[in-house]
Design a protein around this motif. Sequence first.
Motif, PDB file in Angstrom:
ATOM      1  N   VAL A  12       0.833  -1.202   0.000  1.00 41.92           N
ATOM      2  CA  VAL A  12       0.000   0.000   0.000  1.00 41.92           C
ATOM      3  C   VAL A  12       0.871   1.256   0.000  1.00 41.92           C
ATOM      4  N   GLY A  13       2.175   1.089  -0.225  1.00 37.34           N
ATOM      5  CA  GLY A  13       3.060   2.231  -0.430  1.00 37.34           C
ATOM      6  C   GLY A  13       3.667   2.847   0.798  1.00 37.34           C
ATOM      7  N   THR A  14       3.506   2.234   1.980  1.00 38.46           N
ATOM      8  CA  THR A  14       4.085   2.791   3.196  1.00 38.46           C
ATOM      9  C   THR A  14       5.601   2.631   3.167  1.00 38.46           C
ATOM     10  N   PRO A  15       6.359   3.691   3.462  1.00 35.57           N
ATOM     11  CA  PRO A  15       7.821   3.590   3.387  1.00 35.57           C
ATOM     12  C   PRO A  15       8.407   2.689   4.470  1.00 35.57           C
ATOM     13  N   GLN A  16       9.122   1.680   4.070  1.00 37.50           N
ATOM     14  CA  GLN A  16       9.877   0.774   4.936  1.00 37.50           C
ATOM     15  C   GLN A  16      10.615  -0.211   4.034  1.00 37.50           C
ATOM     16  N   LEU A  17      11.313  -1.169   4.610  1.00 39.01           N
ATOM     17  CA  LEU A  17      12.186  -2.039   3.828  1.00 39.01           C
ATOM     18  C   LEU A  17      11.437  -2.886   2.800  1.00 39.01           C
ATOM     19  N   GLY A  18      10.154  -3.104   3.005  1.00 39.97           N
ATOM     20  CA  GLY A  18       9.373  -3.873   2.047  1.00 39.97           C
ATOM     21  C   GLY A  18       9.363  -3.248   0.662  1.00 39.97           C
ATOM     22  N   LEU A  19       9.590  -1.928   0.583  1.00 42.02           N
ATOM     23  CA  LEU A  19       9.633  -1.282  -0.729  1.00 42.02           C
ATOM     24  C   LEU A  19      10.798  -1.796  -1.566  1.00 42.02           C
ATOM     25  N   LEU A  20      11.853  -2.271  -0.893  1.00 44.51           N
ATOM     26  CA  LEU A  20      12.967  -2.858  -1.640  1.00 44.51           C
ATOM     27  C   LEU A  20      12.528  -4.138  -2.343  1.00 44.51           C
ATOM     28  N   PHE A  21      11.616  -4.883  -1.710  1.00 41.23           N
ATOM     29  CA  PHE A  21      11.115  -6.111  -2.335  1.00 41.23           C
ATOM     30  C   PHE A  21      10.297  -5.793  -3.585  1.00 41.23           C
ATOM     31  N   THR A  22       9.394  -4.820  -3.458  1.00 41.83           N
ATOM     32  CA  THR A  22       8.552  -4.477  -4.612  1.00 41.83           C
ATOM     33  C   THR A  22       9.395  -3.865  -5.732  1.00 41.83           C
ATOM     34  N   GLN A  23      10.386  -3.069  -5.354  1.00 36.44           N
ATOM     35  CA  GLN A  23      11.255  -2.481  -6.367  1.00 36.44           C
ATOM     36  C   GLN A  23      12.034  -3.567  -7.114  1.00 36.44           C
ATOM     37  N   GLY A  24      12.605  -4.504  -6.369  1.00 40.08           N
ATOM     38  CA  GLY A  24      13.352  -5.585  -6.993  1.00 40.08           C
ATOM     39  C   GLY A  24      12.482  -6.447  -7.892  1.00 40.08           C
ATOM     40  N   LEU A  25      11.225  -6.667  -7.439  1.00 42.98           N
ATOM     41  CA  LEU A  25      10.303  -7.477  -8.246  1.00 42.98           C
ATOM     42  C   LEU A  25       9.931  -6.771  -9.538  1.00 42.98           C
ATOM     43  N   GLN A  26       9.650  -5.470  -9.436  1.00 43.11           N
ATOM     44  CA  GLN A  26       9.254  -4.711 -10.617  1.00 43.11           C
ATOM     45  C   GLN A  26      10.387  -4.608 -11.630  1.00 43.11           C
ATOM     46  N   LEU A  27      11.623  -4.460 -11.131  1.00 40.91           N
ATOM     47  CA  LEU A  27      12.782  -4.300 -12.010  1.00 40.91           C
ATOM     48  C   LEU A  27      13.452  -5.627 -12.350  1.00 40.91           C
ATOM     49  N   ARG A  28      12.960  -6.717 -11.726  1.00 42.10           N
ATOM     50  CA  ARG A  28      13.611  -8.022 -11.868  1.00 42.10           C
ATOM     51  C   ARG A  28      15.098  -7.914 -11.509  1.00 42.10           C
ATOM     52  N   PHE A  29      15.314  -7.318 -10.342  1.00 39.77           N
ATOM     53  CA  PHE A  29      16.659  -6.974  -9.882  1.00 39.77           C
ATOM     54  C   PHE A  29      16.808  -7.524  -8.460  1.00 39.77           C
ATOM     55  N   LEU A  30      17.721  -8.475  -8.259  1.00 32.54           N
ATOM     56  CA  LEU A  30      17.817  -9.180  -6.988  1.00 32.54           C
ATOM     57  C   LEU A  30      18.468  -8.375  -5.872  1.00 32.54           C
ATOM     58  N   THR A  31      19.314  -7.428  -6.192  1.00 30.36           N
ATOM     59  CA  THR A  31      20.087  -6.727  -5.153  1.00 30.36           C
ATOM     60  C   THR A  31      19.199  -6.076  -4.095  1.00 30.36           C
ATOM     61  N   PRO A  32      18.174  -5.288  -4.447  1.00 32.29           N
ATOM     62  CA  PRO A  32      17.331  -4.702  -3.389  1.00 32.29           C
ATOM     63  C   PRO A  32      16.571  -5.752  -2.591  1.00 32.29           C
ATOM     64  N   ILE A  33      16.188  -6.847  -3.231  1.00 30.20           N
ATOM     65  CA  ILE A  33      15.470  -7.909  -2.513  1.00 30.20           C
ATOM     66  C   ILE A  33      16.378  -8.542  -1.462  1.00 30.20           C
ATOM     67  N   ILE A  34      17.611  -8.873  -1.869  1.00 31.13           N
ATOM     68  CA  ILE A  34      18.557  -9.465  -0.924  1.00 31.13           C
ATOM     69  C   ILE A  34      18.876  -8.488   0.198  1.00 31.13           C
ATOM     70  N   ALA A  35      19.075  -7.214  -0.150  1.00 26.94           N
ATOM     71  CA  ALA A  35      19.369  -6.200   0.869  1.00 26.94           C
ATOM     72  C   ALA A  35      18.217  -6.085   1.861  1.00 26.94           C
TER      73      ALA A  35
END
Length: 216
Positions: free
Chosen positions: A160-183
């Motif tokens: 729902v867009g609340t700022p916290q570390l979970g945004l790294l998961f959604t960002q990594g998923l959208q970009l198909r980029f593992l680094t933010p997900i692992i971080a």
Amino acid sequence: MRFDWLYRESGRIAELFLWHLWLSVIPVVIGLLLALPLGWLAHRAGFLRSTMLGAAGLLYTIPSLALFVLLPLALGTRILDPLNVVVALTIYALALLIRTVTDGLDSVQPDVIQAANAMGYRTLPRLLFVELPLAVPVIAAGLRVAVVSNVSIVSVAALVGTPQLGLLFTQGLQLRFLTPIIAGIVLCVLLAALLDGIVLFATKRLTPWQPGGAER
């Protein structure tokens, strides 16, 4: 892992980490403050015990995402308002801690209560200076579960867009980029371990009579 990306985004990641810390801790603190009187009431009033504990169990079964979506309607807040997450996680923490506080007070031996009464303790002083200190190990065990659970559940608020570390998961998923997900995973695990360690340390300091507690 793209360490150059981590370096460039370190400021934002630190900000998300602090948001995650705040959203994880504040609801547990509020939940504990609410659970202490409610748990004492459930402990003292036998006819209310099953009702209160049953209601607490039902609260914990509500899906977190549903709460994050419905609370803005109930509170009149915006969907991105962090208050929604705080209220939702306070409900979860309260649901866990009411039973924990009740069980902790149940663990105090009756002869200890009788001794405190014989020494002239009234109800409130006895609760504060006798029963709660002896209930600390049981309450702390539930508190550790609540803290670690909150660290995990906060991540769902990224949907729902609340700022916290979970945004790294959604960002990594959208970009198909593992680094933010692992971080994000590593930082969530480290945060959970840190908060768990703080609760464990505080428990040992508050219960010096327990094995492994602080020395007198």
